[in-house]
Design a protein around this motif. Structure first.
Motif, PDB file in Angstrom:
ATOM      1  N   LYS A   1      39.806  38.164  37.177  1.00 26.59           N
ATOM      2  CA  LYS A   1      38.712  38.309  36.225  1.00 26.59           C
ATOM      3  C   LYS A   1      37.461  37.608  36.743  1.00 26.59           C
ATOM      4  O   LYS A   1      37.553  36.539  37.355  1.00 26.59           O
ATOM      5  N   ALA A   2      36.311  38.221  36.479  1.00 27.00           N
ATOM      6  CA  ALA A   2      35.047  37.636  36.930  1.00 27.00           C
ATOM      7  C   ALA A   2      34.810  36.299  36.240  1.00 27.00           C
ATOM      8  O   ALA A   2      34.872  36.195  35.012  1.00 27.00           O
ATOM      9  N   VAL A   3      34.538  35.275  37.021  1.00 30.41           N
ATOM     10  CA  VAL A   3      34.231  33.961  36.464  1.00 30.41           C
ATOM     11  C   VAL A   3      32.729  33.816  36.241  1.00 30.41           C
ATOM     12  O   VAL A   3      32.300  33.166  35.302  1.00 30.41           O
ATOM     13  N   MET A   4      31.924  34.429  37.095  1.00 27.75           N
ATOM     14  CA  MET A   4      30.473  34.379  36.922  1.00 27.75           C
ATOM     15  C   MET A   4      29.938  35.741  36.499  1.00 27.75           C
ATOM     16  O   MET A   4      30.231  36.752  37.140  1.00 27.75           O
ATOM     17  N   THR A   5      29.168  35.746  35.419  1.00 29.86           N
ATOM     18  CA  THR A   5      28.375  36.910  35.052  1.00 29.86           C
ATOM     19  C   THR A   5      26.918  36.562  35.294  1.00 29.86           C
ATOM     20  O   THR A   5      26.374  35.666  34.634  1.00 29.86           O
ATOM     21  N   LEU A   6      26.307  37.241  36.246  1.00 30.36           N
ATOM     22  CA  LEU A   6      24.890  37.044  36.522  1.00 30.36           C
ATOM     23  C   LEU A   6      24.122  38.070  35.705  1.00 30.36           C
ATOM     24  O   LEU A   6      24.339  39.279  35.844  1.00 30.36           O
TER      25      LEU A   6
ATOM     26  N   MET B   1      39.644  33.904  45.300  1.00 33.24           N
ATOM     27  CA  MET B   1      40.364  34.582  44.228  1.00 33.24           C
ATOM     28  C   MET B   1      40.281  33.812  42.915  1.00 33.24           C
ATOM     29  O   MET B   1      40.313  34.398  41.836  1.00 33.24           O
ATOM     30  N   VAL B   2      40.161  32.495  42.985  1.00 30.06           N
ATOM     31  CA  VAL B   2      40.069  31.686  41.776  1.00 30.06           C
ATOM     32  C   VAL B   2      38.789  32.014  41.006  1.00 30.06           C
ATOM     33  O   VAL B   2      38.737  31.908  39.778  1.00 30.06           O
ATOM     34  N   TYR B   3      37.763  32.477  41.724  1.00 31.65           N
ATOM     35  CA  TYR B   3      36.466  32.763  41.113  1.00 31.65           C
ATOM     36  C   TYR B   3      36.285  34.259  40.812  1.00 31.65           C
ATOM     37  O   TYR B   3      35.211  34.680  40.391  1.00 31.65           O
ATOM     38  N   GLY B   4      37.345  35.035  41.022  1.00 27.51           N
ATOM     39  CA  GLY B   4      37.339  36.439  40.643  1.00 27.51           C
ATOM     40  C   GLY B   4      36.956  37.400  41.741  1.00 27.51           C
ATOM     41  O   GLY B   4      36.950  38.613  41.525  1.00 27.51           O
TER      42      GLY B   4
END
Length: 368
Positions: free
Chosen positions: A230-235, A212-215
């Motif tokens: 919220k999304a932490v990584m946008t690929l 959950m910490v990483y979205g």
């Protein structure tokens, strides 16, 4: 020039998600789980970003904990898998690592005097991976006391907390509570990410939020944004070619997709060699120019194809979001028959991580 395939790491979103975990955990206190290279986001990067918000980190193993110390982070670190060699106990004692003890051989190393780090015990409440039987906790604790080692905490891990219909979590909680009640001044910890979202779930003293910490969503059939994450990584990558397909034209290895009408296709320079799932099915969404576009054909090592029929203005050089703010990583995972944990930790080293947001949070001291 390098490829435009990058993983953007949004550190402000990381802190947002961890603060949700803290709010949902209260009055229990959350520790930041940063194992598996910070779930693929970079362990040093995420640990630094959360350093003002957490007073405790959790990792799987000693190697991960050592990275945190090398980065100058002084908070206690919980080794959730314990140690794998007797000599690691001395290192753990010197570095203020808390060692989870889950097996008789680890107990024997402690009794033999290989080191006296802070210790937590793991109880097997029903998942049947690691941990002592509930009935053995008192005996194990007494053996450690005789060796001059105080047990500071006890933990377990849930098997089905993500499934709101399962009764297994309630059963495991009861086993844990019954077996640890009466142990005195000791920290009790049960809660993974999913437990934070289960109404009425006891969270005891310490929680261990991870995905959950990483979205990513820890709950079945729900996506992170539904839970306020919220999304932490946008690929993301770019379109590198377009092509007009005629009715009947096939795309990619195995010809797993064939055009049923004239179709404008775009090629994106990302594939399973970058960590995008090879088994993502036709129709898996990407985001281009404010619109969803479906994946077509089989994902290759370095490329994948999308249908640009609904985006006539799309052109070479356009940014393509594979997952992130607009395409939940949980949705891509579902299309690939897996979970967001695997996708985030599977992004390969050839994809640069690019930070956005302040790299270190400010600790006010008021909410730790």
């Amino acid at each position: 020039m390098p490829r435009a395939t990058v993983a953007r790491i949004h550190l402000d979103n990381l802190r947002h998600n961890f603060r949700i975990a803290k709010e949902r955990a209260a009055p229990a206190r959350a520790m930041a789980v940063v194992k598996a290279d910070g779930y693929g986001h970079g362990i040093e990067r995420v640990a630094r970003a959360l350093s003002g918000d957490t007073d405790y980190y959790a990792v799987a193993c000693l190697e991960e904990a050592a990275v945190l110390r090398a980065a100058g982070l002084s908070q206690p670190v919980l080794l959730m898998q314990g140690v794998h060699e007797a000599d690691d106990l001395r290192i753990s004692e010197a570095e203020n690592f808390t060692v989870v003890v889950h097996s008789p051989h680890q107990l024997d190393w402690l009794k033999a005097g290989h080191g006296r780090p802070e210790v937590w015990l793991k109880v097997n409440s029903g998942m049947n991976r690691l941990g002592f039987a509930p009935a053995d906790l008192g005996r194990v604790r007494e053996q450690l006391a005789q060796a001059g080692i105080r047990v500071a905490g006890v933990m377990t891990h849930f098997a089905c907390a993500d499934d709101e219909q399962s009764q297994g979590t309630a059963q495991q909680t009861e086993v844990f509570d019954r077996s640890t009640t009466g142990l005195g001044d000791i920290v009790r910890s049960v809660a993974n990410s999913a437990a934070h979202f289960r109404p009425g779930q006891p969270l005891f003293d310490r929680t261990r939020p991870g995905i959950m910490v990483y979205g990513g969503s820890p709950m079945l059939e729900r996506y992170g944004p539904e839970l306020g994450l919220k999304a932490v990584m946008t690929l993301e990558s770019r379109l590198i070619a377009t092509r007009e397909l005629a009715t009947g034209d096939a795309v990619g290895y195995g010809e797993t997709w064939r055009a049923t009408r004239p179709t404008r296709m775009g090629m994106v320079c990302i594939g399973y060699g970058d960590g995008y799932p090879r088994h993502a099915v036709n129709g898996t969404p990407v985001w281009i120019r404010g619109t969803r576009a479906p994946l077509i054909g089989r994902v290759s090592m370095d490329m994948l194809a999308v249908d640009l029929g609904d985006i006539p203005a799309a052109t070479i050089g356009d940014t393509v979001e594979l997952w992130g703010e607009h395409i939940p990583v949980d949705e891509v995972a579902a299309c690939a028959g897996t979970i967001s944990y695997e996708l985030l930790t599977g992004v390969t080293r050839r994809v640069p991580r690019v930070e956005t947001g302040a790299s270190t949070s400010v600790n006010t001291g008021s909410d730790l």
